[in-house]
Each structure stands twice: as structure tokens, then as C-alpha cells.
Design an enzyme around this catalytic site. Structure first.
Site, PDB file in Angstrom:
ATOM      1  N   LYS A  64      -1.973 -10.980   2.953  1.00 64.05           N
ATOM      2  CA  LYS A  64      -1.070 -10.336   2.049  1.00 64.05           C
ATOM      3  C   LYS A  64      -0.340 -11.352   0.947  1.00 64.05           C
ATOM      4  O   LYS A  64      -0.337 -10.802  -0.313  1.00 64.05           O
ATOM      5  CB  LYS A  64       0.550  -9.986   2.778  1.00 64.05           C
ATOM      6  CG  LYS A  64       0.203  -8.908   3.646  1.00 64.05           C
ATOM      7  CD  LYS A  64       1.477  -8.255   4.212  1.00 64.05           C
ATOM      8  CE  LYS A  64       1.442  -7.398   5.486  1.00 64.05           C
ATOM      9  NZ  LYS A  64       2.693  -7.094   5.771  1.00 64.05           N
ATOM     10  N   GLU A  84       0.783  -1.236   0.028  1.00 62.85           N
ATOM     11  CA  GLU A  84       0.007   0.009   0.296  1.00 62.85           C
ATOM     12  C   GLU A  84       0.906   1.332   0.352  1.00 62.85           C
ATOM     13  O   GLU A  84       0.610   2.228  -0.733  1.00 62.85           O
ATOM     14  CB  GLU A  84      -0.981   0.137   1.221  1.00 62.85           C
ATOM     15  CG  GLU A  84      -1.828  -0.938   1.210  1.00 62.85           C
ATOM     16  CD  GLU A  84      -1.585  -2.272   1.987  1.00 62.85           C
ATOM     17  OE1 GLU A  84      -0.076  -2.566   1.928  1.00 62.85           O
ATOM     18  OE2 GLU A  84      -2.535  -2.812   2.609  1.00 62.85           O
ATOM     19  N   HIS A 105     -25.254   8.291  21.315  1.00 62.78           N
ATOM     20  CA  HIS A 105     -26.203   8.378  20.208  1.00 62.78           C
ATOM     21  C   HIS A 105     -26.235   7.174  19.323  1.00 62.78           C
ATOM     22  O   HIS A 105     -26.959   7.379  18.406  1.00 62.78           O
ATOM     23  CB  HIS A 105     -26.432   9.804  19.661  1.00 62.78           C
ATOM     24  CG  HIS A 105     -26.521  10.504  20.832  1.00 62.78           C
ATOM     25  ND1 HIS A 105     -28.011  11.101  21.354  1.00 62.78           N
ATOM     26  CD2 HIS A 105     -25.680  11.506  21.417  1.00 62.78           C
ATOM     27  CE1 HIS A 105     -27.740  12.077  22.349  1.00 62.78           C
ATOM     28  NE2 HIS A 105     -26.531  12.124  22.728  1.00 62.78           N
TER      29      HIS A 105
HETATM   30  O1  F6P Z   1      -0.110  -5.520   8.740  1.00 61.76           O
HETATM   31  C1  F6P Z   1       1.260  -5.719   9.182  1.00 61.76           C
HETATM   32  C2  F6P Z   1       2.378  -4.492   9.347  1.00 61.76           C
HETATM   33  O2  F6P Z   1       3.616  -5.297   9.323  1.00 61.76           O
HETATM   34  C3  F6P Z   1       2.217  -3.634  10.765  1.00 61.76           C
HETATM   35  O3  F6P Z   1       2.691  -4.483  11.789  1.00 61.76           O
HETATM   36  C4  F6P Z   1       2.930  -2.300  10.324  1.00 61.76           C
HETATM   37  O4  F6P Z   1       2.730  -1.573  11.453  1.00 61.76           O
HETATM   38  C5  F6P Z   1       2.369  -2.242   8.962  1.00 61.76           C
HETATM   39  O5  F6P Z   1       2.306  -3.702   8.424  1.00 61.76           O
HETATM   40  C6  F6P Z   1       3.205  -1.541   8.403  1.00 61.76           C
HETATM   41  O6  F6P Z   1       4.475  -1.874   7.881  1.00 61.76           O
HETATM   42  P1  F6P Z   1       5.620  -1.043   7.335  1.00 61.76           P
HETATM   43  O7  F6P Z   1       5.825   0.309   8.368  1.00 61.76           O
HETATM   44  O8  F6P Z   1       6.930  -2.059   7.181  1.00 61.76           O
HETATM   45  O9  F6P Z   1       5.296  -0.550   6.195  1.00 61.76           O
END
Ligand code: F6P
Length: 531
Positions: free
Chosen positions: A497, A201, A369
Site C-alpha cells: 500500500k 480502492e 476438467h
Molecule cells: O487489505 C487489508 C485490509 O485492511 C483488509 O483486512 C480489509 O478487509 C480490507 O483491507 C478493506 O478494509 P476497509 O474495510 O477498511 O476498507
């Protein structure tokens, strides 16, 4: 020990919390204070003997030894072979902290100084974008690389005197598109926050931001900074080392807002306020490490949590800040608590009977509410955690703050007292009679005897915020230590993932051969709608 506690829970079923509160000395034993922060857990169905047994759990599971192992840099994250030392990030005037024989504090303090220097330059305009002084900062990160600084920036809005801060986390293009639309690339600093610098992401959004910047700015990389443990990858992305703020693998993602991941917060509120936040965390560390269990706020919070979840079997807990600027605290705690203690096996790989609870919540009075109906009259018991300040930051509107506080106190009182059928009958006596009176009265009965704890503090300052966050972190540690869980890994996020990566080509091509029937049908229907 667990059996004895469960027997106590069984025996407590018919006991009223109000009766416990009438006992002399209750408030001395069932409240504790650290600095300005006070925890009141008197409105729980824990009596003195139960508290003694719960404290026995800490002793039986070696929590004191485990705590020392954490603070002294032992590799307590055993599945990843790592120390757990976020406490070092706020050990600003403490002594050395060693990992594998090396003192990590010089590095921590140096990075903190570099962050302060950079944040100062962004704030005073000596660090410029192509179009001049930075007006906007976009932090791109997810999970621990987003939730902490975002929660903190909202919490400390009254101290926010730096550039505007935007937080982009979701791979949903709507998230980054909204942020980019609000900013001018020539005066925007983009911070890519990712411990691993591989999170799909974050890296996808970072590339989108880079392309956006590239259309308007000559030297794109110059307006990027990175917060990461993967320095080789930040270099590959084109970010100069002078704007990379690194941290070690002994800082877990969800425990990382105290160090480089806190940079957007530091830019927003300034290095001094950020240091005050660290001092708050450090004060809680000192308390947690030294205080007797009976006064130890994180340990007591943990024991209340264990009593409600593992012993009484209440599956969730609600975090209800009567402090609107803590609106993102429940979301922050969802990761902190559920990613830490939502584990199915112990450190040794044996099954865990009950892992940590579901954590959820919203600020009061909004929640009143929405979902308080269920909290008061639903068949599930939801232990509630209220947070409330003596003062807001709006002195001219203090009369509204009084109303806020009255609501907070009223809720915990209502949960505890409830309303009997006789009282309900009295309520409707003038309006109905006979069978209709009985029917109407039944709807107005509140079982009561529902537990809550309340955290109070003078005002939501940076220091108090630091204390609150560190309190919850140590609470998670104690709960995990008692359950024998590794609170510092997160293997449960891996499978989704992996499958998302495998599904990438499937959603692109629409060829779902080999997928289960439901997944294949979902792909087909989305394709039919234009995917
Ligand atoms: O969702 C798993 C995870 O590894 C979390 O523990 C972490 O905070 C997040 O993804 C983001 O990871 P990164 O900082 O490596 O992008």
C-alpha cells in the site's frame, strides 16, 4: 511434541488410508456432526494415536484458555490492542458480552434492528430513490468489505427476493464502469463499505459513483449509505447518520459479514433470512465453545489442517465445493485463512517455522476438467476439502444433483484408492502390448493415498451457510492459536500500500528516477504504450 508428530508422519508414509478405513470404529472417531453439518475426516492418514497427539497440541498451547479469552472480549489481537468479537454480532439471543467492562450486546442488537429497518424499507419501497423504488444496490468495498457479502449473496441466490445487488471492489475502472452501466442512478442505492473509510480502492470508486449519481439525481447523498467504524469520515463524505451503520474496532474486516458489512446481503435476502444466517453462526459458536475436542468440529478441522501443512509439509489445500453457489467460498477463505495465518512471526515476534497454507479452489465439477489432473497424479500432495449438500434448490432437476454428488464422492474415493500399475496394465491390456503396454500403463497409474475431508449438509440454507462460515473462522482461530500467531492483524498488506502511494506520481509523470531498474523499465514501457 512437533518432533513426535513428524515421526508419526514419517511412519505413516507407507500406510494406506484404505487400511485405516477398514479398522472397526473408524467412522465413530473420524466424523463429527453439528446440527445438519457433518465433517468426515476418515479419508486422512491420521490414526487414533496421531489424533491423540494432535489433541495434545491443543492442550499444550492453551487453546481452551485462548478460546475463552476471545469469547469474553480480552484484547487477543495484541499487536493492535483489540478484542476479537465478531461472535458478538451473531450472539442474537445469548447473554451479555463485555469489552472493558461494558456490555456490547445492546449496541449490536440496536444496529441489527436499524439494519433490518433500513433493509426492509429498501425492499418494500418505502425508502425510495429519486426515480422511485430501489431496483439496484451497488456495494463498494474490498477485502472483508466485499468478499463476505458477495460470497453470501451468491450462496443464497434462491432466497434473493430484494433488489439486484452489484459488488464493486477493484480500483480497475472496468469494475465500477460495468456496474454503473447496468444501473439507473435514479433507482440505485450505493453502499460504501469500508471499516476504515480510507481504503484507496473503495474511496476512489465511491467518488466515481458519487459523480455518476450527481449527474442524474438532485440529492446525491440521499441515495448513499455507509458501513464503517469511522463515523467522522462517513459524515465528511456527505452520508447522513441515519444511513450510516457503524461497528466497533473489535470486528476484524475479514470477520465482518455478520454485522453492518452484511447489509447488502440482508437487503438481498431479507432480515429474516439474514437472522437465520446469524443463528447458524451462533450455533457453531456454542458448539465450538462447549464441545469436547474429540467432537469439536472447528478444532478437528484445524488439527487436520495442521497435520497436513505443518506436520506433513503439504503446502496448499484445495476447497472444492460441489455446490455451485459456493463458487466464491474459496476466494472468501483465501482472505480469511491467508490474511489471518500467513504470518512470519509469532505473537512474541519469534520466527514461525511454517505459517498457514495456500488456500485455493473452484467448485466441482468444473475443477475436475481443469486442475484435478495435478491433484490426482502431480508430485505434490494437495489435501482436498469437499463440500456437498444432500439436496439442491432445484427439485425438478434432482437427477442432475445426483450426478453432482456421485462426482464428489467419486473424487474423494479416487484420491484415496488410486490405481496400481497392475490395474493400469489391465486397463490397456487389449490395446497395447510389450514395451508400449508398459509405457501406456505408467501414464494411467494413480498413486492414491491422497487425503481429503468432506463436509455434508442437507441443503445450502442461510443457517447452514452461517455454520460453514463460522466453522472456518474458528478453524483459523485454532490453527493460529496452536502456532502462536496473531490471526487478527494484517501487517503484511502495508508495504505494498505504501509503495503504491509513492508510485502514484511516478506512473503519472513517467519520471522513475530513483526506482530500481526493473520498475523504471516497466514504467517506461507502459508509458510508451500510452499509460
Ligand atoms: O487489505 C487489508 C485490509 O485492511 C483488509 O483486512 C480489509 O478487509 C480490507 O483491507 C478493506 O478494509 P476497509 O474495510 O477498511 O476498507
Amino acid at each position: 511434541m512437533w518432533d513426535a508428530l513428524k515421526a508419526r508422519a514419517e511412519a505413516a508414509r507407507d500406510r494406506r488410508i484404505e487400511d485405516l478405513l477398514a479398522e472397526p470404529g473408524r467412522m465413530e472417531t473420524f466424523a463429527t456432526t453439528v446440527g445438519g453439518l457433518r465433517l468426515d475426516f476418515a479419508k486422512t492418514n491420521i490414526d487414533a494415536e496421531t489424533l491423540q497427539d494432535l489433541i495434545g497440541l491443543l492442550e499444550a498451547t492453551g487453546v481452551a484458555e485462548k478460546r475463552e479469552a476471545m469469547f469474553t472480549g480480552q484484547p487477543i489481537n495484541e499487536t493492535e490492542g483489540r478484542a476479537v468479537l465478531h461472535t458478538a454480532l451473531r450472539n442474537i439471543d445469548g447473554g451479555p458480552v463485555t469489552v472493558d467492562g461494558t456490555d456490547v450486546m445492546p449496541g449490536v442488537l440496536k444496529t441489527l434492528d436499524r439494519m433490518a429497518e433500513f433493509a426492509g424499507a429498501v425492499r418494500d419501497g418505502s425508502f425510495k430513490g429519486q426515480g422511485g423504488k430501489i431496483t439496484d444496490v451497488i456495494n463498494i468495498g474490498i477485502g472483508g468489505s466485499d468478499l463476505g457479502p458477495k460470497m453470501g449473496a451468491i450462496a443464497l441466490a434462491p432466497y434473493h427476493d430484494g433488489p439486484r445487488c452489484h459488488f464493486v471492489s477493484n480500483v480497475d475502472p472496468a469494475d465500477i464502469a460495468d456496474a454503473l452501466r447496468a444501473c439507473d442512478p435514479a433507482t440505485t442505492l450505493v453502499i460504501v463499505a469500508s471499516k476504515t473509510f480510507t481504503t484507496i480502492e473503495t474511496m476512489t470508486n465511491a467518488r466515481t459513483a458519487k459523480a455518476w449519481m450527481g449527474e442524474a439525481v438532485n440529492d446525491t447523498g440521499a441515495q448513499f449509505a455507509a458501513l464503517s467504524s469511522a463515523l467522522d469520515k462517513t459524515a465528511d463524505f456527505g452520508i447522513a447518520p441515519s444511513r450510516v451503520f457503524g461497528f466497533e474496532d473489535w470486528v476484524g474486516g475479514r470477520y465482518s459479514m455478520w454485522g453492518p458489512i452484511g447489509l447488502p446481503l440482508m437487503i438481498a435476502v431479507g432480515p429474516e433470512a439474514f437472522r437465520a444466517f446469524l443463528r447458524g453462526g451462533q450455533a457453531m459458536d456454542r458448539h465450538f465453545r462447549a464441545a469436547e475436542w474429540r467432537e469439536n468440529m472447528p478444532a478437528l478441522m484445524a488439527l487436520v489442517g495442521i497435520w497436513h501443512n505443518q506436520v506433513c509439509g503439504y503446502p496448499t489445500r484445495a476447497v472444492l465445493p460441489y455446490d455451485n453457489r459456493l463458487a466464491r467460498l474459496p476466494a472468501y477463505l483465501q482472505q480469511l485463512e491467508m490474511e489471518s495465518n500467513g504470518k512470519g512471526v509469532t505473537m512474541e515476534g519469534a520466527p514461525v517455522e511454517t505459517s498457514g497454507p495456500v488456500v485455493w479452489g473452484e467448485p466441482g465439477t468444473n475443477g475436475q476438467h481443469a486442475f484435478y489432473q495435478l491433484i490426482h497424479q502431480g508430485t505434490q500432495v494437495v489435501p482436498c476439502e469437499f463440500l456437498v449438500a444432500a439436496r439442491g434448490h432445484e427439485d425438478d432437476l434432482h437427477h442432475q444433483h445426483l450426478l453432482l454428488v456421485a462426482n464428489c464422492l467419486a473424487q474423494s474415493e479416487a484420491l484415496m484408492r488410486g490405481r496400481t500399475l497392475d490395474e493400469a496394465r489391465e486397463k490397456v491390456a487389449g490395446k497395447f502390448e510389450g514395451a508400449e503396454l508398459e509405457r501406456q500403463a505408467a501414464h494411467r497409474v494413480f498413486p492414491g493415498n491422497r487425503p481429503s475431508v468432506t463436509l455434508t449438509y442437507p441443503q445450502l440454507t442461510p443457517e447452514i451457510l452461517g455454520m460453514i462460515v463460522a466453522l472456518y473462522e474458528h478453524r483459523v482461530f485454532v490453527e493460529g492459536a496452536v502456532l502462536g500467531i496473531n490471526s487478527y492483524d494484517q501487517w503484511g498488506v502495508e508495504l505494498g500500500k505504501e509503495l503504491a502511494t509513492a508510485l502514484g506520481p511516478v506512473v503519472e509523470s513517467g519520471d522513475a528516477q530513483g526506482k530500481d531498474a526493473s520498475t523504471a523499465a516497466l514504467v517506461a514501457v507502459l508509458k510508451a504504450h500510452g499509460l
